[in-house]
Write a protein that holds these residues in place. Structure first.
Motif, short mmCIF file in Angstrom:
data_model
loop_
_atom_site.label_atom_id
_atom_site.label_comp_id
_atom_site.label_asym_id
_atom_site.label_seq_id
_atom_site.Cartn_x
_atom_site.Cartn_y
_atom_site.Cartn_z
N ASP A 199 31.08 -8.73 1.22
CA ASP A 199 30.40 -7.90 2.21
C ASP A 199 28.91 -8.21 2.21
N PRO A 200 28.34 -8.65 3.35
CA PRO A 200 26.92 -8.98 3.39
C PRO A 200 26.01 -7.83 2.98
N ASP A 201 26.44 -6.59 3.15
CA ASP A 201 25.61 -5.46 2.76
C ASP A 201 25.52 -5.31 1.25
N ARG A 202 26.42 -5.93 0.52
CA ARG A 202 26.44 -5.79 -0.94
C ARG A 202 26.02 -7.07 -1.66
N ASN A 203 25.95 -8.18 -0.98
CA ASN A 203 25.64 -9.45 -1.59
C ASN A 203 24.21 -9.86 -1.21
N PRO A 204 23.29 -9.94 -2.17
CA PRO A 204 21.89 -10.27 -1.85
C PRO A 204 21.73 -11.62 -1.15
N LEU A 205 22.54 -12.60 -1.51
CA LEU A 205 22.48 -13.90 -0.86
C LEU A 205 22.85 -13.78 0.61
N HIS A 206 23.94 -13.09 0.90
CA HIS A 206 24.37 -12.92 2.29
C HIS A 206 23.39 -12.05 3.07
N ARG A 207 22.83 -11.05 2.43
CA ARG A 207 21.82 -10.20 3.11
C ARG A 207 20.62 -11.04 3.52
N ALA A 208 20.17 -11.92 2.63
CA ALA A 208 19.02 -12.77 2.93
C ALA A 208 19.33 -13.73 4.08
N ALA A 209 20.50 -14.37 4.04
CA ALA A 209 20.89 -15.28 5.12
C ALA A 209 21.03 -14.53 6.44
N ASP A 210 21.64 -13.36 6.39
CA ASP A 210 21.83 -12.54 7.58
C ASP A 210 20.49 -12.13 8.19
N ALA A 211 19.57 -11.66 7.38
CA ALA A 211 18.24 -11.24 7.88
C ALA A 211 17.48 -12.42 8.47
N TRP A 212 17.56 -13.57 7.80
CA TRP A 212 16.86 -14.75 8.28
C TRP A 212 17.43 -15.21 9.62
N LEU A 213 18.75 -15.24 9.75
CA LEU A 213 19.38 -15.65 11.00
C LEU A 213 19.05 -14.69 12.14
N LYS A 214 19.02 -13.40 11.85
CA LYS A 214 18.65 -12.42 12.89
C LYS A 214 17.22 -12.64 13.35
N ALA A 215 16.31 -12.93 12.43
CA ALA A 215 14.91 -13.17 12.78
C ALA A 215 14.78 -14.42 13.65
N VAL A 216 15.47 -15.48 13.28
CA VAL A 216 15.41 -16.73 14.05
C VAL A 216 16.01 -16.52 15.44
N ALA A 217 17.13 -15.80 15.52
CA ALA A 217 17.81 -15.58 16.80
C ALA A 217 16.96 -14.78 17.77
N THR A 218 16.14 -13.87 17.26
CA THR A 218 15.30 -13.04 18.13
C THR A 218 13.93 -13.66 18.37
N GLY A 219 13.66 -14.80 17.73
CA GLY A 219 12.36 -15.44 17.91
C GLY A 219 11.27 -14.84 17.04
N ALA A 220 11.63 -13.93 16.16
CA ALA A 220 10.66 -13.31 15.26
C ALA A 220 10.28 -14.31 14.17
N ALA A 221 9.12 -14.08 13.59
CA ALA A 221 8.70 -14.92 12.48
C ALA A 221 9.60 -14.65 11.28
N THR A 222 9.98 -15.70 10.59
CA THR A 222 10.79 -15.52 9.39
C THR A 222 9.86 -15.21 8.22
N SER A 223 10.37 -14.47 7.26
CA SER A 223 9.55 -14.09 6.12
C SER A 223 9.32 -15.24 5.16
N ASP A 224 10.11 -16.30 5.29
CA ASP A 224 9.96 -17.44 4.39
C ASP A 224 8.86 -18.37 4.89
N THR A 225 8.02 -18.79 3.97
CA THR A 225 6.94 -19.70 4.31
C THR A 225 7.29 -21.12 3.91
N GLY A 226 8.48 -21.34 3.50
CA GLY A 226 8.91 -22.67 3.09
C GLY A 226 9.11 -22.72 1.60
N CYS A 227 10.03 -23.55 1.18
CA CYS A 227 10.31 -23.70 -0.24
C CYS A 227 9.36 -24.72 -0.84
N PRO A 228 9.05 -24.59 -2.11
CA PRO A 228 8.19 -25.58 -2.75
C PRO A 228 8.75 -26.99 -2.59
#
Length: 139
Positions: free
Chosen positions: A36-65
């Protein structure tokens, strides 16, 4: 003549069956909750990131090292407002891959895989590429 009571195997089997059924129900609920994405931190992060990209919002990630490309750039080629569904994922030692199906408003489903890294308790999307990565369900 024996005065002992007969063994009632029917009641014993019924009791054992009830205990076994209860154990299976607990196992199934645990597996479903883990996916369940609501209980899995990995899935929650992917879900939030995909929603931000889909709406054109800025993603919270600034890039990986060490990663200079923008992982959202590949997904922004799809029309805004695409939907998504997490298909599968695997994680090990702070790195993970999440397979997702993206559903544009017009067109057919597009398979993508997201590579993420964990810093502390935060998962960060490092790259997105077309296609799914084969994930062994028994890992």
């Amino acid at each position: 003549m024996s005065t002992r009571r007969p063994v009632r195997t029917g009641r014993l089997l019924l009791g054992a069956g009830f205990v076994l059924t209860a154990a299976v129900v607990v196992l199934v609920v645990t597996v479903v909750r883990a996916a369940d994405p609501d209980r899995n931190p990995l899935h929650r992060a992917a879900d939030a990131w995909l929603k931000a990209v889909a709406t054109g919002a800025a993603t919270s990630d600034t890039g990986c090292p060490g990663v200079t490309s923008d992982p959202a750039a590949a997904l922004r080629r799809l029309e805004p407002g695409f939907g998504h569904r997490i298909v599968s994922s695997t994680e090990s030692d702070g790195e993970a891959t999440v397979n997702v199906d993206l559903t544009p408003a017009r067109g057919s489903v597009v398979a993508y895989s997201l590579d993420l890294r964990r810093t502390g308790t935060h998962w960060q999307v490092c790259s997105a590429s077309a296609g799914h990565v084969e994930i062994d369900p028994f890992d």
